[in-house]
Design a protein around this motif. Sequence first.
Motif, mmCIF file in Angstrom:
data_model
loop_
_atom_site.group_PDB
_atom_site.id
_atom_site.type_symbol
_atom_site.label_atom_id
_atom_site.label_comp_id
_atom_site.label_asym_id
_atom_site.label_seq_id
_atom_site.Cartn_x
_atom_site.Cartn_y
_atom_site.Cartn_z
ATOM 1 N N ALA A 1 0.840 -1.205 0.000
ATOM 2 C CA ALA A 1 0.000 0.000 0.000
ATOM 3 C C ALA A 1 0.874 1.254 0.000
ATOM 4 O O ALA A 1 0.594 2.232 -0.698
ATOM 5 N N ASN A 2 1.951 1.197 0.748
ATOM 6 C CA ASN A 2 2.877 2.310 0.836
ATOM 7 C C ASN A 2 3.493 2.646 -0.529
ATOM 8 O O ASN A 2 3.551 3.791 -0.956
ATOM 9 N N LEU A 3 3.921 1.620 -1.247
ATOM 10 C CA LEU A 3 4.556 1.812 -2.553
ATOM 11 C C LEU A 3 3.529 2.239 -3.609
ATOM 12 O O LEU A 3 3.803 3.094 -4.453
ATOM 13 N N ALA A 4 2.335 1.645 -3.546
ATOM 14 C CA ALA A 4 1.289 1.993 -4.518
ATOM 15 C C ALA A 4 0.915 3.470 -4.376
ATOM 16 O O ALA A 4 0.606 4.147 -5.358
ATOM 17 N N ASP A 5 0.961 3.989 -3.147
ATOM 18 C CA ASP A 5 0.696 5.402 -2.888
ATOM 19 C C ASP A 5 1.672 6.257 -3.706
ATOM 20 O O ASP A 5 1.282 7.187 -4.405
ATOM 21 N N SER A 6 2.962 5.907 -3.676
ATOM 22 C CA SER A 6 3.951 6.722 -4.389
ATOM 23 C C SER A 6 3.816 6.565 -5.904
ATOM 24 O O SER A 6 4.004 7.526 -6.649
ATOM 25 N N ILE A 7 3.461 5.367 -6.380
ATOM 26 C CA ILE A 7 3.251 5.192 -7.833
ATOM 27 C C ILE A 7 2.109 6.104 -8.277
ATOM 28 O O ILE A 7 2.200 6.806 -9.275
ATOM 29 N N ALA A 8 1.031 6.101 -7.496
ATOM 30 C CA ALA A 8 -0.141 6.906 -7.863
ATOM 31 C C ALA A 8 0.185 8.388 -7.859
ATOM 32 O O ALA A 8 -0.081 9.085 -8.828
ATOM 33 N N TYR A 9 0.792 8.896 -6.775
ATOM 34 C CA TYR A 9 0.938 10.359 -6.762
ATOM 35 C C TYR A 9 2.012 10.860 -7.709
ATOM 36 O O TYR A 9 1.878 11.933 -8.292
ATOM 37 N N ASN A 10 3.096 10.090 -7.917
ATOM 38 C CA ASN A 10 4.088 10.538 -8.901
ATOM 39 C C ASN A 10 3.450 10.644 -10.286
ATOM 40 O O ASN A 10 3.680 11.606 -11.011
ATOM 41 N N SER A 11 2.649 9.640 -10.651
ATOM 42 C CA SER A 11 2.064 9.641 -11.989
ATOM 43 C C SER A 11 0.992 10.725 -12.133
ATOM 44 O O SER A 11 0.988 11.466 -13.100
ATOM 45 N N HIS A 12 0.089 10.815 -11.137
ATOM 46 C CA HIS A 12 -0.984 11.783 -11.363
ATOM 47 C C HIS A 12 -0.553 13.221 -11.107
ATOM 48 O O HIS A 12 -1.135 14.143 -11.662
ATOM 49 N N ASP A 13 0.500 13.423 -10.343
ATOM 50 C CA ASP A 13 0.987 14.793 -10.185
ATOM 51 C C ASP A 13 1.641 15.299 -11.473
ATOM 52 O O ASP A 13 1.570 16.492 -11.786
ATOM 53 N N VAL A 14 2.259 14.397 -12.229
ATOM 54 C CA VAL A 14 2.774 14.763 -13.550
ATOM 55 C C VAL A 14 1.601 15.214 -14.422
ATOM 56 O O VAL A 14 1.625 16.275 -15.045
ATOM 57 N N ASP A 15 0.554 14.425 -14.441
ATOM 58 C CA ASP A 15 -0.632 14.703 -15.256
ATOM 59 C C ASP A 15 -1.290 16.034 -14.837
ATOM 60 O O ASP A 15 -1.536 16.916 -15.656
ATOM 61 N N ASP A 16 -1.549 16.181 -13.534
ATOM 62 C CA ASP A 16 -2.186 17.413 -13.034
ATOM 63 C C ASP A 16 -1.279 18.622 -13.232
ATOM 64 O O ASP A 16 -1.749 19.720 -13.540
ATOM 65 N N GLY A 17 0.010 18.435 -13.027
ATOM 66 C CA GLY A 17 0.978 19.538 -13.167
ATOM 67 C C GLY A 17 1.012 20.052 -14.600
ATOM 68 O O GLY A 17 1.084 21.262 -14.834
ATOM 69 N N LEU A 18 0.950 19.130 -15.571
ATOM 70 C CA LEU A 18 0.927 19.529 -16.978
ATOM 71 C C LEU A 18 -0.378 20.246 -17.295
ATOM 72 O O LEU A 18 -0.404 21.272 -17.960
ATOM 73 N N ARG A 19 -1.483 19.699 -16.796
ATOM 74 C CA ARG A 19 -2.791 20.294 -17.072
ATOM 75 C C ARG A 19 -2.878 21.711 -16.518
ATOM 76 O O ARG A 19 -3.441 22.604 -17.137
ATOM 77 N N ALA A 20 -2.287 21.916 -15.348
ATOM 78 C CA ALA A 20 -2.345 23.237 -14.723
ATOM 79 C C ALA A 20 -1.356 24.206 -15.368
ATOM 80 O O ALA A 20 -1.351 25.389 -15.046
ATOM 81 N N GLY A 21 -0.498 23.693 -16.260
ATOM 82 C CA GLY A 21 0.494 24.554 -16.903
ATOM 83 C C GLY A 21 1.658 24.898 -15.983
ATOM 84 O O GLY A 21 2.403 25.840 -16.222
ATOM 85 N N LEU A 22 1.833 24.112 -14.912
ATOM 86 C CA LEU A 22 2.948 24.368 -13.997
ATOM 87 C C LEU A 22 4.185 23.563 -14.406
ATOM 88 O O LEU A 22 5.292 23.826 -13.957
ATOM 89 N N LEU A 23 3.986 22.545 -15.213
ATOM 90 C CA LEU A 23 5.089 21.740 -15.761
ATOM 91 C C LEU A 23 4.942 21.762 -17.269
ATOM 92 O O LEU A 23 3.849 21.971 -17.782
ATOM 93 N N ASP A 24 6.049 21.516 -17.996
ATOM 94 C CA ASP A 24 5.892 21.327 -19.442
ATOM 95 C C ASP A 24 6.664 20.097 -19.910
ATOM 96 O O ASP A 24 7.518 19.570 -19.190
ATOM 97 N N LEU A 25 6.322 19.662 -21.117
ATOM 98 C CA LEU A 25 6.881 18.404 -21.621
ATOM 99 C C LEU A 25 8.393 18.478 -21.817
ATOM 100 O O LEU A 25 9.089 17.470 -21.673
ATOM 101 N N ASP A 26 8.924 19.666 -22.116
ATOM 102 C CA ASP A 26 10.381 19.792 -22.281
ATOM 103 C C ASP A 26 11.107 19.425 -20.996
ATOM 104 O O ASP A 26 12.165 18.809 -21.017
#
Length: 389
Positions: A192-217
Amino acid sequence: MSGIWQQPGPAPWASDPQLSRGRQISEPPPAYRTEYQRDRDRIIHCSAFRRLEYKTQVFVNHEGDLFRTRLTHTLEVCQIARTISRALRLHEDLTEAICLAHDLGHTPFGHAGQDALHDCMREYGGFEHNLQSLRVVDVLEERYADFDGLNLCFETREGILKHCSIRHARDLDELGRRFIDRTQPGLEAQLANLADSIAYNSHDVDDGLRAGLLDLDQLQELELTGRLLNEVRRMHPQLESRRLVYEMVRRLIGELVADVIETSRQAIETAQPESPAAVRASGERLIRYSEAMDRQQQELKEFLFRQLYRHHRVYRMASKAGRTLRELFQALLDDIALMPPRQHARSRELEQRDGAKGRARGVADYIAGMTDRFAIDEYERLFDPRRLT
Ligand code: MG
């Protein structure tokens, strides 16, 4: 692949509901479910679970309807963990129960809220969100006639308490033992501990891009996401950027999950634990990333920390959120009668028992239970003279 992996159902290293260390208050066994299914169901029906819908993960709840909340994060953690659990022949119901409960103790406004509440509680024993999740399921939920809390099994509670300071571990009897002895929890808890980190690393990339706070470069520069972006671009050269992001994120989850399954499978095969007790006695974590993947996901995590969680816009929101909670805390601690009658009575009871520490704990319990929007509303009700109700 050895024969034992192809057998259906949980393996000898999986937790077994029949051999559970049980509940704090004993109850007759459920008629149609396992003990862990019962735990899962109790968690889904509790009110702290429903409040996850309006609690922030990284972005404050009202910033947009497309961002993750604690509830959608929890569901993502859960489905990632169930896939791995089944592949490793762990107990899937227990895995699910732990994942569904893992963030129940989170404050409003994500990490900013946590830090602020910990700061407020410094003189009164501090505030740790893992410990608070346990407090929710052990004490704070009031639904059953015979006990406070949800009266969950030891193994579920063990999984919910993924971190704990030594100071608090000493007050927790057998549940705190492993933090003092430095042993491991059951495999479902490790997962459960590891799955937590897989989930937030992946979805924070997604949300960060959507919010325009991160870019693909920027993501192209990192080893893991750079490799995945190249792969998608090679296969689909004309893909528009929204789909490119989704294809990268789904591959990111897929790679992390596959790596954990293969690495953990080998570790389990080498250690050959004959029972969950053997898993716990071992000092070694059996559910883990390979060394190469650990390095790559660490790089991603550090990138997210620098570029997303410390981004100017997130920082400003976090600062405002922290201020809101600190002012709420101070006002309520000065006059606990400002809280609703039930919380007021609880805080007074805790004060009679533990003095100033108890009084503050009652206030922290009230604030930690708030959703983002309730905290904002409560702030206005307390401080805006034009609001009379
Ligand atoms: Mg989480």
